[in-house]
Every structure is written in structure tokens, then in C-alpha cells.
Scaffold this active site. Structure first.
Site, short mmCIF file in Angstrom:
data_model
loop_
_atom_site.label_atom_id
_atom_site.label_comp_id
_atom_site.label_asym_id
_atom_site.label_seq_id
_atom_site.Cartn_x
_atom_site.Cartn_y
_atom_site.Cartn_z
N ARG A 108 41.54 78.77 98.75
CA ARG A 108 41.39 77.84 98.09
C ARG A 108 40.58 78.37 96.65
NH1 ARG A 108 36.52 73.66 100.06
NH2 ARG A 108 34.79 75.03 100.01
N ASN A 146 36.24 71.13 92.35
CA ASN A 146 35.43 71.30 93.62
C ASN A 146 34.70 72.39 93.63
OD1 ASN A 146 34.75 69.75 96.21
ND2 ASN A 146 35.64 71.57 96.99
N GLU A 147 33.42 72.47 93.62
CA GLU A 147 32.38 73.59 93.83
C GLU A 147 32.84 74.63 93.11
OE1 GLU A 147 31.16 72.66 98.44
OE2 GLU A 147 32.36 73.95 98.24
N GLU A 305 28.02 65.94 98.60
CA GLU A 305 28.68 66.30 99.98
C GLU A 305 27.41 66.60 100.65
OE1 GLU A 305 31.82 69.36 100.20
OE2 GLU A 305 32.74 68.68 98.68
N TRP A 313 30.93 77.52 109.09
CA TRP A 313 30.99 78.71 108.09
C TRP A 313 29.76 79.55 108.29
CZ3 TRP A 313 26.68 78.08 105.03
CH2 TRP A 313 26.49 76.55 104.86
N GLU A 353 38.88 74.60 107.96
CA GLU A 353 37.62 73.61 108.24
C GLU A 353 38.09 72.90 109.62
OE1 GLU A 353 35.57 73.22 104.12
OE2 GLU A 353 37.40 72.10 104.07
N HIS A 356 34.52 71.87 110.92
CA HIS A 356 33.66 71.30 110.24
C HIS A 356 33.74 69.66 110.71
CE1 HIS A 356 31.36 69.67 106.85
NE2 HIS A 356 31.33 71.10 106.09
#
Length: 664
Positions: A108, A146-147, A305, A313, A353, A356
Site C-alpha cells: 500500500r 491514510n497515514e 485509529e 507488526w 493484516e 491485526h
């Protein structure tokens, strides 16, 4: 944010599931009292299935289901995850690493912020989304990307070099000015023209720390420009609701200089993930939340978040302990967030993920975790009256600067790999333990309201910031400057004439030599404090000596000094104190004349928020035993009257709407 409710929910990825699961999700969201989901973050390839070929029906349906259920949407531009067809047709948008090797599809954030092809595609998808959903009543907020920079902070491709050169021309004006600023006479690296400059691809040796810091700044600005492009496109498409993105704050800093981003955000929003291996991760959380609050103290911020339990991670991804998710959520809200959102709603069975955690775990709803999710939703509903309030103004702040950390990390240093940010966290913890609830602010913030300012490890500082800090002392503040502060200027060049450079006159000291300690070495101070990692050969020129080194090559030399400055004072701590910091903090607090803002009970974190004369006292018991706190008012979590004191259960939380007398 104007709504009088706390947001609760998180990232929702319906493209991973079938419609039966969507219906179950809606039912479970209502059971948990979810108010908000972040939608579409990774959905680009399911919306634009080929170049300018769009499939909207499924997304319309999901948005309609959420709207009918009364669940608000933070709609994302899905630019964090370019579709595979885009990478196949335009691999040139994928970033290049320092070795000059282009990455490949499969991850990503696979885009270069400086590439014009990327600019066209990313703004097109933003425009189509804005045109279609910009006025939808369920879309309460927009979430750009995002981020930013989380996986593509730097790109070293030719387009990046071209953009870097343009950035340098705007910053320096002439190549001679650049050469002077960077000191390129060293190793004969003088540039004849801006066209000589390239992105700092790997060389056979170290590179100029000034070049590296400039590229850090350029890369931050390039990411901000991409955010602005997408935000501007949404506004042009008719979006009138708030627009933000999720900043990635840490104790030490971030991938971007977020001080520059704040004017572009309708609400400051952050992501935060604790380290399972940190035995005091709640203290790290408090520092980061204080940093988020310090970015814009005029309004609440938002936790966009955090993790319900384990992440995927870290080297050992231990789940959160029972009650920890609730404590973390309430901590963030105590420090000024107007909600607690998570990544992610439902744990994924596949993909990177897959391990996660989600609010709905792999094991489903017959689990401890789901029970805690439902309970947390109820708690946030019961304390929703606190939304829109601000943390009570503090008289104490820790000054932290993201580019100062970059400057320390770029180039070869006297103590390579040293965590410059450690002192800031230690000071924040010590001050908070004394009930002072410190802010964490940038050196460009308004410093006039603070009576105690701690400046730990501000390695790089420009003249204006140094003058503003000195001005605060002259106006009556107590300033504490820590080791490794003021050493270099804004271009990462050492300030000659004695350490600590920019603060030497303010502090009334003359540093002859930096004296890093060897691994495992300790150096005693006369007070009984002990230094690890760092010490300095120092002279007091116009300052009182508060503590000295004892034994070794620095025996008898000043370690801690204080100088009276106007109505205030300026302290210098030349050592990294491994033991004895608490006594020094007490001395500095007494010098500043500040006192606790909230009740002080060991193991209990206390923070107060206020609005229109009303106050709420948040209590989070991080300890293993019940704790009693003096307070009066109405406790909202359990719905009980508090006459003189409240016992907060071990690992529990409480929020008290205080009587007027209790808050004074």
C-alpha cells in the site's frame, strides 16, 4: 467538531465481506452503540475497477444501510491503496528507494508524492467521490488518504529530484546561498547549479546532514501538497463537511512536520498504537495524546485509529489485557479527543493484516473482547456530554520539535542511535505524576501562558525559536533546557563558539566538549543522581551551579546550572539522568511556583476537561489495587453521586461531572 457526542467505531471494510455479513455488521454496530465508521480507505480497486470504469452500486448500498441505521460515515479518499491495474499501467508512480531500485506492486502507499501521473489519478478518484457523496447526509466527515508517509515517506526517483530542486530554489533563491547554508566546502561537494542536486540516493559514504535534513523537509512538504490536492478537489466537488487525515504521532516525532499541517485540517486526527513490550505504555500514550492536543489547543482533536487488542507488526504481538482497551480509549478522551475510533471493525481472515485485531474478533461475539467493546460503547454514550470540551489549560509544557529529531538522526553523531526523544517522555511522566498535566507543544506555539517550559533534546533550533524561549524566561517563566539542545541551526550545521549553541547566552554556560558515555558506563553527580549515555564538559559563566559531576574526567565540573533571567529563570541539565530526575523535577517545579491541577493518587491518571463553566474529572486507574480520589459531583460511568471521594477499581475508569467547588 460541533456535535455533542463522542465518536465510537472505526475502519469498516465491507469489500472484504458478503452482504449477509454487512447485515450482521449493522446489527452488531447498533448493539455496540457505534456512532461512526471510516469507509473506503482501501476500496479504490472496487470502485474504479479499470481506468475510468466505475462500479458504484455496492458502495451506494453500504452507505444506504449505514445511513438507515443512523451510523455516521467518515468517507475516505482511497488513495492509500492504488489499484493493481494502475500500477500495471503506470509503474513509474511507485516509489524508488535510496539504492535507486523501484518497488513493485503488492503493498500500500505505492505512490510518489511528486509524480504528475499520480496527481492526475489521485485527484480524479477524489473528485468522483466528492461529486457523488459530497452532500450525502450520512457522510459527516472526509478522511483524505491514510497515514501519509507511513510507507512512502521518501521517494528518490527522477520526478522527486526534479521537485526537490524546485523546492530548494524556492527556499534558498540562489545556489550560492544553498552552498553557504549547507557548508558544501566540506569534501569539496560544492554545487555549481541547482541542476547538480539530486535526491540523496545512497553513496559509498556518509552524506551531508544538511542535505539529508533538507530532503526530510521537502518530503514532508510533498506529502502535505498531496493532502492539499485531494482536499482541494473535494472542496471543488462541493464537499462542505469537515476534512481531515490521520496523522501518525509518536513520542519522538513523525514522518512529517505536522505543525505545518494543522492549518489545513478541520480537526486534528491521529493514529496511535502502543508497544506491547513497553511496561508503561500508558505513559507513552499520555505523551502522544498531549502532543495531539498541543497541535491545536483551541478545539478538541480525534483519535482516528487505535487497536482493540493485538497488532500484527511488532515482533511479539501480545493482546491487550482485560480492561486495557477501555483505559486507552478513556485516556485519549481525557486528554482532549472527542472520541475513540479503531482499526478495524472486523478482524480480517486474510491479507497482510489478518492478525491485526478488530472490534469483532476472529472468534466472534462470544468473547471477552466483544463484551468489552459493547461495554465501551455504553460508557462513551454515558459520558457523551463531555464532547466539545477542552482540557483545562496547563501552566506547564514540554517543547518538542519534529525536525529537531530528524536533524539528530541524519548524519554521523557523537552517540549514534541514541533516542533523543527519551528525555521528553521522562519529563512528561514526572510532571504528570505530580498532577501538572503538561501540554506538549512545538517551539512555534504561543508560549506566553506557561510558567514552566521544559526543552529536552531540541537538537536543531532556529534563531527565532531560541529567542522566543528566551523571551518566555524574561517574562517570568522557568525554562529547563536539556542536554543536546541548541547544538545545530535549522540547516543542521553546528553552532560554533561553545555548546549549547543557541541557548548558551540564555543559560549563562559555556560547553567545551560533548562527552558521550560508553555503553553501560555511569557517571555520578554530587547530589546522588546518576548519568547514563550523556555528559558534557561545562563551565558556568553567568549561572549558579546546582549540581556537579563526581569522579572521573569531569569531576567537580557543573552538571546542572540555573541562571536568573528577568522575572524568570533558565536551568541547564547537561547530563542524561538515569537516576535522580525526580528530585530535580521537584526543584524546578518549586522554582516555577506551579502546583497540581488535579488530584494526585499513585497509579491514577487524572485529567480535567471543561466547557462553558462545567468541568469533568477523568480518572484512569492504571494500578493493580483500588484507589480513592477526593472529588465531588456525579460519576457518569456508573451513574453515582460522589459526595467527598470516589474509589476507582483497579484497572477501572471514572468520569465525574464536578460541582463548581471541586474544580477550583
Amino acid at each position: 467538531m460541533t456535535a455533542r457526542r463522542l465518536l465510537f467505531g472505526g475502519d469498516y471494510n465491507p469489500e472484504q465481506w458478503d452482504e449477509d455479513t454487512w447485515r450482521e455488521d449493522i446489527r452488531l454496530m447498533q448493539e455496540a452503540r457505534v456512532t461512526t465508521v471510516t469507509l473506503g480507505v482501501f476500496a479504490w480497486g472496487f470502485l474504479e475497477v479499470d481506468d475510468d470504469v466505475w462500479e458504484w452500486d455496492w458502495f451506494d448500498h453500504v452507505i444506504g444501510m449505514l445511513s438507515h441505521a443512523g451510523i455516521g460515515i467518515a468517507l475516505a479518499t482511497p488513495t492509500a491503496a492504488p489499484p493493481t491495474w494502475l500500477h500495471r499501467r503506470h509503474p513509474e508512480i511507485i516509489p524508488v528507494d535510496r539504492q535507486g531500485v523501484r518497488f513493485h506492486q503488492g503493498g500500500r502507499l505505492g505512490w510518489c508524492a511528486s509524480h504528475p501521473v499520480w496527481h492526475g489519478y489521485s485527484t480524479r478518484v477524489a473528485r468522483r467521490l466528492g461529486e457523488r457523496y459530497g452532500r450525502h447526509p450520512a457522510v459527516e466527515m472526509w478522511h483524505v488518504g491514510n497515514e501519509f508517509g507511513g510507507g512512502n515517506r521518501h521517494c528518490y526517483c527522477e520526478e522527486s529530484s526534479t521537485a526537490f530542486r524546485a523546492w530548494l530554489r524556492a527556499r534558498y533563491g540562489t545556489i550560492d546561498a544553498l552552498n553557504r547554508a549547507w557548508g558544501t566546502a566540506v569534501w569539496g561537494l560544492r554545487y555549481r547549479d541547482f541542476d547538480d542536486v539530486i535526491a540523496p540516493l545512497a553513496s559509498e559514504s556518509g552524506q551531508s546532514p544538511s542535505l539529508l535534513l533538507a530532503f526530510d523537509r521537502f518530503s514532508s512538504d510533498a506529502l502535505l501538497a498531496q493532502y492539499r490536492r485531494e482536499r482541494g478537489t473535494l472542496r471543488d466537488a462541493g464537499v462542505r463537511t469537515p476534512i481531515t487525515t490521520n496523522l501518525m504521532l509518536t513520542v519522538g516525532g513523525s514522518v512529517a512536520d505536522y505543525v505545518d499541517w494543522v492549518p489545513e485540517l478541520d480537526v486534528v486526527a491521529i493514529d496511535h498504537y502502543t508497544q506491547a513490550a513497553d511496561p508503561h505504555r500508558e505513559r507513552e500514550l499520555a505523551f502522544v495524546a498531549s502532543r495531539a492536543r498541543g497541535l491545536d489547543r483551541s478545539k478538541p482533536w480525534l483519535l482516528m485509529e487505535h487497536a482493540p487488542s493485538a497488532v500484527n507488526w511488532q515482533s511479539r504481538n501480545r493482546p491487550k489485557e482485560p480492561g486495557e482497551m477501555t483505559r486507552h480509549s478513556i485516556q485519549h478522551i481525557a486528554h482532549g479527543s472527542d472520541g475513540a475510533l479503531f482499526f478495524q471493525w472486523r478482524a480480517s481472515p486474510s491479507g497482510v493484516e489478518q492478525y491485526h485485531s478488530g472490534l469483532v474478533p476472529h472468534a466472534g461475539t462470544r468473547t471477552r473482547q466483544w463484551g468489552e467493546v459493547v461495554a465501551l460503547g455504553g460508557i462513551l454514550e454515558r459520558i457523551s456530554e463531555t464532547a466539545g470540551s477542552l482540557v483545562t489549560p496547563s501552566a506547564v509544557a514540554v517543547v518538542a520539535d519534529i525536525p529537531a529529531k530528524w536533524a539528530w538522526e541524519e548524519g554521523q553523531k557523537p552517540l549514534n542511535g541514541y533516542p533523543l526523544e527519551r528525555a521528553g517522555r521522562r519529563w512528561h511522566e514526572a510532571l504528570a505524576a505530580r498532577g501538572l498535566v503538561p501540554d506538549v507543544v512545538s517551539p512555534t506555539a504561543d508560549l506566553s501562558g506557561y510558567r514552566l517550559l521544559v526543552v529536552p533534546g531540541m537538537y536543531a533550533v532556529d534563531d527565532d525559536a531560541a529567542d522566543r524561549i528566551a523571551g518566555a524566561a524574561a517574562a517570568g517563566a522557568t525554562i529547563v533546557v536539556g542536554h543536546l539542545s541548541g547544538i545545530v541551526d535549522a540547516e543542521n550545521r553546528v553552532r560554533t563558539g561553545g555548546y549549547p549553541g543557541a541557548f548558551r547566552t540564555l543559560l549563562g554556560v559555556f560547553g567545551e566538549e560533548l562527552h558521550p558515555l560508553l555503553d553501560g558506563e555511569r557517571m555520578a553527580l554530587a547530589s546522588g543522581a546518576v548519568a547514563a549515555d550523556w555528559a558534557e564538559r561545562l563551565r558556568a559563566v553567568d549561572a549558579d551551579v546546582i549540581d556537579t559531576y563526581r569522579g572521573g574526567p569531569l569531576d567537580g565540573l557543573p552538571a546542572v546550572t540555573r541562571r536568573r533571567v528577568g522575572a524568570g529563570s533558565a536551568w541547564y541539565i547537561s547530563a542524561d539522568l538515569d537516576a535522580g530526575l525526580g528530585d530535580l523535577v521537584d526543584a524546578v517545579v518549586a522554582d516555577a511556583g506551579v502546583r497540581a491541577d488535579v488530584p494526585v493518587v499513585p497509579g491514577v491518571e487524572a485529567v480535567r476537561r471543561e466547557r462553558d463553566g462545567a468541568t469533568w474529572l477523568f480518572l484512569v486507574n492504571h494500578g493493580g489495587t483500588d484507589a480513592t480520589v477526593d472529588a465531588t459531583g456525579v460519576e457518569l460511568v456508573h451513574g453515582q453521586e460522589v459526595r467527598t471521594s470516589l474509589t476507582v477499581a483497579a484497572g477501572g475508569v471514572a468520569v465525574i461531572r464536578e460541582t463548581a467547588a471541586a474544580a477550583r
